[in-house]
Design a protein around this motif. Structure first.
Motif, PDB file in Angstrom:
ATOM      1  N   LEU A 231      -8.406   9.396  -8.306  1.00  0.00           N
ATOM      2  CA  LEU A 231      -8.633   7.945  -8.283  1.00  0.00           C
ATOM      3  C   LEU A 231      -9.949   7.515  -8.922  1.00  0.00           C
ATOM      4  O   LEU A 231     -10.150   6.334  -9.172  1.00  0.00           O
ATOM      5  CB  LEU A 231      -8.601   7.432  -6.847  1.00  0.00           C
ATOM      6  CG  LEU A 231      -7.233   7.227  -6.226  1.00  0.00           C
ATOM      7  CD1 LEU A 231      -7.371   6.804  -4.769  1.00  0.00           C
ATOM      8  CD2 LEU A 231      -6.416   6.220  -7.004  1.00  0.00           C
TER       9      LEU A 231
ATOM     10  N   PHE B 290      -3.350  10.429  -1.401  1.00  0.00           N
ATOM     11  CA  PHE B 290      -4.313  11.370  -1.973  1.00  0.00           C
ATOM     12  C   PHE B 290      -5.046  12.103  -0.851  1.00  0.00           C
ATOM     13  O   PHE B 290      -5.654  11.465   0.008  1.00  0.00           O
ATOM     14  CB  PHE B 290      -5.334  10.640  -2.849  1.00  0.00           C
ATOM     15  CG  PHE B 290      -4.706   9.945  -4.021  1.00  0.00           C
ATOM     16  CD1 PHE B 290      -4.567  10.598  -5.229  1.00  0.00           C
ATOM     17  CD2 PHE B 290      -4.250   8.641  -3.906  1.00  0.00           C
ATOM     18  CE1 PHE B 290      -3.981   9.963  -6.313  1.00  0.00           C
ATOM     19  CE2 PHE B 290      -3.674   7.992  -4.987  1.00  0.00           C
ATOM     20  CZ  PHE B 290      -3.529   8.660  -6.193  1.00  0.00           C
TER      21      PHE B 290
ATOM     22  N   LEU C 249       1.800   6.508  -2.913  1.00  0.00           N
ATOM     23  CA  LEU C 249       1.140   7.686  -3.489  1.00  0.00           C
ATOM     24  C   LEU C 249      -0.109   7.947  -2.657  1.00  0.00           C
ATOM     25  O   LEU C 249      -1.045   7.142  -2.651  1.00  0.00           O
ATOM     26  CB  LEU C 249       0.790   7.453  -4.955  1.00  0.00           C
ATOM     27  CG  LEU C 249       0.039   8.564  -5.692  1.00  0.00           C
ATOM     28  CD1 LEU C 249       0.727   9.916  -5.546  1.00  0.00           C
ATOM     29  CD2 LEU C 249      -0.127   8.201  -7.156  1.00  0.00           C
TER      30      LEU C 249
ATOM     31  N   SER D 102       5.756   9.137  -9.236  1.00  0.00           N
ATOM     32  CA  SER D 102       5.516   7.802  -8.675  1.00  0.00           C
ATOM     33  C   SER D 102       5.909   6.711  -9.657  1.00  0.00           C
ATOM     34  O   SER D 102       6.574   5.736  -9.287  1.00  0.00           O
ATOM     35  CB  SER D 102       4.051   7.647  -8.277  1.00  0.00           C
ATOM     36  OG  SER D 102       3.724   8.548  -7.250  1.00  0.00           O
TER      37      SER D 102
ATOM     38  N   PHE E 138      -6.699   0.748  -3.067  1.00  0.00           N
ATOM     39  CA  PHE E 138      -6.142   1.777  -2.190  1.00  0.00           C
ATOM     40  C   PHE E 138      -6.386   1.357  -0.751  1.00  0.00           C
ATOM     41  O   PHE E 138      -7.223   0.510  -0.467  1.00  0.00           O
ATOM     42  CB  PHE E 138      -6.756   3.153  -2.457  1.00  0.00           C
ATOM     43  CG  PHE E 138      -8.184   3.282  -2.037  1.00  0.00           C
ATOM     44  CD1 PHE E 138      -8.510   3.703  -0.759  1.00  0.00           C
ATOM     45  CD2 PHE E 138      -9.210   2.955  -2.908  1.00  0.00           C
ATOM     46  CE1 PHE E 138      -9.838   3.797  -0.357  1.00  0.00           C
ATOM     47  CE2 PHE E 138     -10.533   3.049  -2.527  1.00  0.00           C
ATOM     48  CZ  PHE E 138     -10.849   3.465  -1.248  1.00  0.00           C
TER      49      PHE E 138
ATOM     50  N   LEU F  61      -2.559   5.889 -14.028  1.00  0.00           N
ATOM     51  CA  LEU F  61      -2.961   5.146 -12.837  1.00  0.00           C
ATOM     52  C   LEU F  61      -2.793   3.639 -13.049  1.00  0.00           C
ATOM     53  O   LEU F  61      -2.309   2.933 -12.161  1.00  0.00           O
ATOM     54  CB  LEU F  61      -4.404   5.478 -12.452  1.00  0.00           C
ATOM     55  CG  LEU F  61      -4.622   6.859 -11.849  1.00  0.00           C
ATOM     56  CD1 LEU F  61      -6.106   7.205 -11.842  1.00  0.00           C
ATOM     57  CD2 LEU F  61      -4.043   6.934 -10.441  1.00  0.00           C
TER      58      LEU F  61
ATOM     59  N   PHE G 164      -1.317   2.941  -3.312  1.00  0.00           N
ATOM     60  CA  PHE G 164      -2.207   4.089  -3.174  1.00  0.00           C
ATOM     61  C   PHE G 164      -2.774   4.105  -1.756  1.00  0.00           C
ATOM     62  O   PHE G 164      -3.323   3.106  -1.301  1.00  0.00           O
ATOM     63  CB  PHE G 164      -3.372   4.018  -4.153  1.00  0.00           C
ATOM     64  CG  PHE G 164      -2.992   4.059  -5.604  1.00  0.00           C
ATOM     65  CD1 PHE G 164      -1.868   4.720  -6.052  1.00  0.00           C
ATOM     66  CD2 PHE G 164      -3.784   3.433  -6.555  1.00  0.00           C
ATOM     67  CE1 PHE G 164      -1.537   4.763  -7.397  1.00  0.00           C
ATOM     68  CE2 PHE G 164      -3.473   3.474  -7.903  1.00  0.00           C
ATOM     69  CZ  PHE G 164      -2.338   4.137  -8.319  1.00  0.00           C
TER      70      PHE G 164
END
Length: 127
Positions: free
Chosen positions: A47, A39, A37, A25, A106, A78, A88
């Motif tokens: 995270l 998750f 990105l 990323s 996110f 991050l 995110f």
């Protein structure tokens, strides 16, 4: 030249699975690509600011190797990703809100949206 789109899916939170999605990323974002990105329920722990990656059984040597090589921490990676405007996302069907512990920005997105983004990306990878 058109902006490239890269979608990376972090599916696991073991030590050896946490670094590749972040590195890809960051690398893609540093070339001005639009990077998403995502998750999964098994990757969401990355995270968490208190996340301490542990290697899978049989790969315990990785923790020492990363220390020996002074590898950048997950937390620092991050932060770099945020600074490079990596987006995110967390699929809403995959992770209940109560499982997400993060001070990082996110978005919750529909799984269908994420799959459409992956289908139209110039590069899609998952780990």
């Amino acid at each position: 030249m058109d902006t490239k789109k890269v979608v990376v899916f972090a599916m696991h939170d073991e030590l050896e699975s946490a670094y590749p999605p972040l590195n890809i990323s960051i690398g893609a974002a540093s070339t001005d690509a639009d990077v998403i990105l995502a998750f999964s329920r098994n990757g969401i722990n990355i995270l968490d600011k208190n996340y301490i990656p542990t290697p899978s059984k049989g790969k315990e040597y990785l923790a020492n190797a990363l220390d020996d090589f002074k590898a950048t921490s997950i937390s620092d990676l991050l932060s770099i990703a945020v600074n490079l405007r990596v987006r995110f996302v967390v699929p809403d069907i995959d992770v209940p809100e109560s499982r997400i512990v993060s001070e990082l920005p996110f978005e919750k997105v529909p799984l269908k949206w994420l799959l459409n983004e992956a289908a139209t990306a110039d590069l899609f990878v998952h780990f």
